[in-house]
Design a protein around this motif. Sequence first.
Motif, short mmCIF file in Angstrom:
data_model
loop_
_atom_site.label_atom_id
_atom_site.label_comp_id
_atom_site.label_asym_id
_atom_site.label_seq_id
_atom_site.Cartn_x
_atom_site.Cartn_y
_atom_site.Cartn_z
N TYR A 124 67.86 15.04 9.64
CA TYR A 124 69.28 14.84 9.90
C TYR A 124 69.53 13.67 10.84
O TYR A 124 70.61 13.55 11.38
CB TYR A 124 69.89 16.14 10.44
CG TYR A 124 69.92 17.23 9.39
CD1 TYR A 124 70.74 17.11 8.27
CD2 TYR A 124 69.11 18.36 9.51
CE1 TYR A 124 70.76 18.09 7.31
CE2 TYR A 124 69.13 19.35 8.54
CZ TYR A 124 69.97 19.22 7.44
OH TYR A 124 70.00 20.19 6.48
N ALA A 125 68.52 12.82 11.03
CA ALA A 125 68.71 11.65 11.89
C ALA A 125 69.14 10.49 11.01
O ALA A 125 68.32 9.76 10.46
CB ALA A 125 67.42 11.33 12.62
N VAL A 126 70.47 10.33 10.88
CA VAL A 126 71.01 9.38 9.91
C VAL A 126 70.60 7.94 10.24
O VAL A 126 70.47 7.10 9.36
CB VAL A 126 72.55 9.53 9.81
CG1 VAL A 126 73.23 8.96 11.02
CG2 VAL A 126 73.08 8.92 8.54
N GLU A 127 70.35 7.66 11.53
CA GLU A 127 69.96 6.31 11.90
C GLU A 127 68.53 5.99 11.46
O GLU A 127 68.10 4.85 11.51
CB GLU A 127 70.09 6.09 13.42
CG GLU A 127 71.53 5.90 13.89
CD GLU A 127 72.25 7.22 14.20
OE1 GLU A 127 71.64 8.29 13.96
OE2 GLU A 127 73.41 7.17 14.66
N GLN A 128 67.77 7.02 11.09
CA GLN A 128 66.40 6.77 10.64
C GLN A 128 66.24 7.14 9.17
O GLN A 128 65.20 7.65 8.77
CB GLN A 128 65.42 7.64 11.43
CG GLN A 128 65.41 7.39 12.89
CD GLN A 128 64.44 8.34 13.57
OE1 GLN A 128 63.30 8.50 13.16
NE2 GLN A 128 64.90 9.02 14.59
N LYS A 129 67.28 6.91 8.42
CA LYS A 129 67.21 7.27 7.00
C LYS A 129 66.05 6.56 6.33
O LYS A 129 65.80 5.40 6.56
CB LYS A 129 68.51 6.88 6.30
CG LYS A 129 69.45 8.05 6.12
CD LYS A 129 70.73 7.58 5.45
CE LYS A 129 70.79 8.02 4.02
NZ LYS A 129 70.91 9.47 3.85
N LEU A 130 65.32 7.29 5.49
CA LEU A 130 64.14 6.73 4.83
C LEU A 130 64.51 5.82 3.67
O LEU A 130 63.78 4.89 3.37
CB LEU A 130 63.27 7.87 4.28
CG LEU A 130 62.19 8.42 5.18
CD1 LEU A 130 61.47 9.54 4.48
CD2 LEU A 130 61.22 7.33 5.59
N VAL A 131 65.61 6.14 2.98
CA VAL A 131 65.90 5.44 1.74
C VAL A 131 67.20 4.64 1.82
O VAL A 131 68.25 5.19 2.17
CB VAL A 131 66.00 6.44 0.57
CG1 VAL A 131 66.23 5.70 -0.74
CG2 VAL A 131 64.73 7.29 0.47
N ALA A 132 67.12 3.35 1.53
CA ALA A 132 68.32 2.52 1.36
C ALA A 132 68.55 2.36 -0.13
O ALA A 132 67.60 2.37 -0.90
CB ALA A 132 68.11 1.15 2.01
N GLN A 133 69.81 2.23 -0.53
CA GLN A 133 70.08 2.19 -1.97
C GLN A 133 70.77 0.92 -2.44
O GLN A 133 71.55 0.33 -1.70
CB GLN A 133 70.98 3.38 -2.35
CG GLN A 133 70.27 4.69 -2.21
CD GLN A 133 71.11 5.84 -2.71
OE1 GLN A 133 71.77 5.73 -3.72
NE2 GLN A 133 71.10 6.94 -1.98
N LEU A 134 70.44 0.55 -3.66
CA LEU A 134 71.08 -0.58 -4.33
C LEU A 134 71.38 -0.12 -5.73
O LEU A 134 70.47 0.25 -6.45
CB LEU A 134 70.08 -1.73 -4.45
CG LEU A 134 69.89 -2.68 -3.30
CD1 LEU A 134 68.67 -3.54 -3.56
CD2 LEU A 134 71.11 -3.55 -3.14
N SER A 135 72.67 -0.10 -6.12
CA SER A 135 72.91 0.29 -7.50
C SER A 135 73.99 -0.57 -8.11
O SER A 135 74.73 -1.27 -7.41
CB SER A 135 73.28 1.77 -7.60
OG SER A 135 74.67 1.92 -7.55
N GLN A 136 74.07 -0.52 -9.43
CA GLN A 136 75.03 -1.36 -10.15
C GLN A 136 76.45 -0.99 -9.82
O GLN A 136 77.35 -1.79 -9.99
CB GLN A 136 74.92 -1.16 -11.65
CG GLN A 136 73.57 -1.02 -12.20
CD GLN A 136 73.56 -1.63 -13.59
OE1 GLN A 136 73.83 -2.81 -13.73
NE2 GLN A 136 73.28 -0.85 -14.59
N ASN A 137 76.66 0.27 -9.40
CA ASN A 137 78.03 0.73 -9.16
C ASN A 137 78.56 0.32 -7.81
O ASN A 137 79.70 0.58 -7.48
CB ASN A 137 78.09 2.26 -9.23
CG ASN A 137 77.63 2.76 -10.57
OD1 ASN A 137 77.83 2.09 -11.57
ND2 ASN A 137 77.00 3.93 -10.58
#
Lengths: 333, 228
Positions: free
Chosen positions: A154-167
């Motif tokens: 629940y540590a949002v500042e250490q999120k493991l995954v960044a996302q890139l999508s067409q949308n």
Amino acid sequence: MDNSYADMTLERLFCEQPHAREFFSALGLSALPEGQTLGTTVAALNEELLLDVGIERQDLLRQFSDYMAGVERLRKQQQALVSSVTVLGGHDKSGNPENFRLELRPGEVTCIVGPTGSGKSRFLADIEWLAQGDSPTGRTVLINGAAPDLARRYAVEQKLVAQLSQNMNFVMDLSAEEFIRLHAESRMIADPAAITATILELANSLAGEQFTPLTPVTALSGGQSRALMIADVACLSSSPIVLIDEIENAGIDRKRALSLLADQYKIVLMATHDPILALMGQQRLIFKNGGVSSIRSTSPAERANLTLFEAMDARLTAVRHALRNGEEIAGGW
Amino acid sequence: MRLITVAGPPSSGKTAVICKTAETLQADGVSVGVVKFDCLSSGDQALYERRGIPARTGLSGNLCPDHFYVSNIEDCLDWGEQSSFDLLVVESAGLCNRCAPHIKDVCAVCVIDNLSGVDTPRKIGPMLKMADIVVVTKGDIVSQAEREVFVHRIRQVNSSAVIIHVNGLTGQGGHELGRLLRDAAAVDSLQGKLLRFSMPAALCSYCLGQRRIGADFQMGNVKKMELG
């Protein structure tokens, strides 16, 4: 309450901790007298003003120290290096065991293939959740070979995954330069101007058509937006894993985009059925019925085909280019 | 029974988030009920019931929805107890950014969406600043950079909340939010409990039905703006 802040004058506080000013203006408390100590200022705040902005006096100093502690953590964060992410198989929707141990390392590109509803999103959600056999799939995720600290979930500042999508779109009303700078500042980067220049240059090298630092992000073309998002994620996102949901063909050098992410030591996961992109990965995970049905390394024969597909793609690109220039599409294409 | 208050600006995705989360909770055998507060009309009760989530609606009409909500919350709790829910979600209308429905010692959730713009966290009062959990929605359609800046802006006004992304369409993140809600405090009675912050004040001639404009007709709690 942190007394060291309460005893400082606002003038000194804002000078030593530039982020402090933003905290008060974000709360709607700007134009505070800077000659007095923070403690005195807070004690003298008008009750009605506090009611209007919606915060209690006794909470204000505590919130402020919490916030400053967070800023300090971000600044110091020698991004706890992720050298590997391991996923241990669970089971598919029917309960059949998956039986795999997958190791993802920085700089590697792993592709994800399978029909809609086959469990691709759940797989990524398992990684984000740091599943310990407690997600619907029963998978287990290890960081650097060991069970991770679950506080990280629940540590949002250490999120493991960044996302890139067409949308994804830019919705902010800012120029490209202001936009990247704002992102850099929120990440507490020491030299926001330098990293902004680097990112804009990289983005332009990926995009077919050039844009200037003054172009509003909402006015960028599809290809330019994607290029800027990729360069930004590569250089500024704190997350060690980048998830790409298809990169469209529109005016972007996809091969360079992938190598840029790999060069920045990102673990790249890419959901795609584009033959060229899928074969650019080192391996691909094949999903069926909510589980990983097999893992396939890109074979030498496939790599040879990749070269072939790239040549085909280059020919199609040339036709597209000729169309754009108003040429007749005849003869030996 | 565990009690959760969910607040957030209109159209931020409160109902979608609750639906998706309740579905994952019910799949794990946790029974969930919802009370929806709204102003003029709401089709959300049907939306919940279609998903097998028992629901009730409270319409505030021409009263401040916040004041209406707090006058009815105990009855909502009774309904939840009688229905033997494990978990009751009370969704407030969130019609003004100064809403303050959260209660001390009762799990407080605020839902805001990425599309509303990066300045939004600064514009929302106690329902965001005093929440225990901040749910961010519509993250799939804005850039990663904007998501990160948005989270930073939330942190500036609420330094201690757990911030979590939930996709109201696909339900991604709903399972994770559900895990947090299962750990919410059990509440037996709300008698004498305190709101975390005072609700938006009202009590002027217009509250009482005055319709005519002009200084002579303004009475009670009247505030004037400074135009310089």
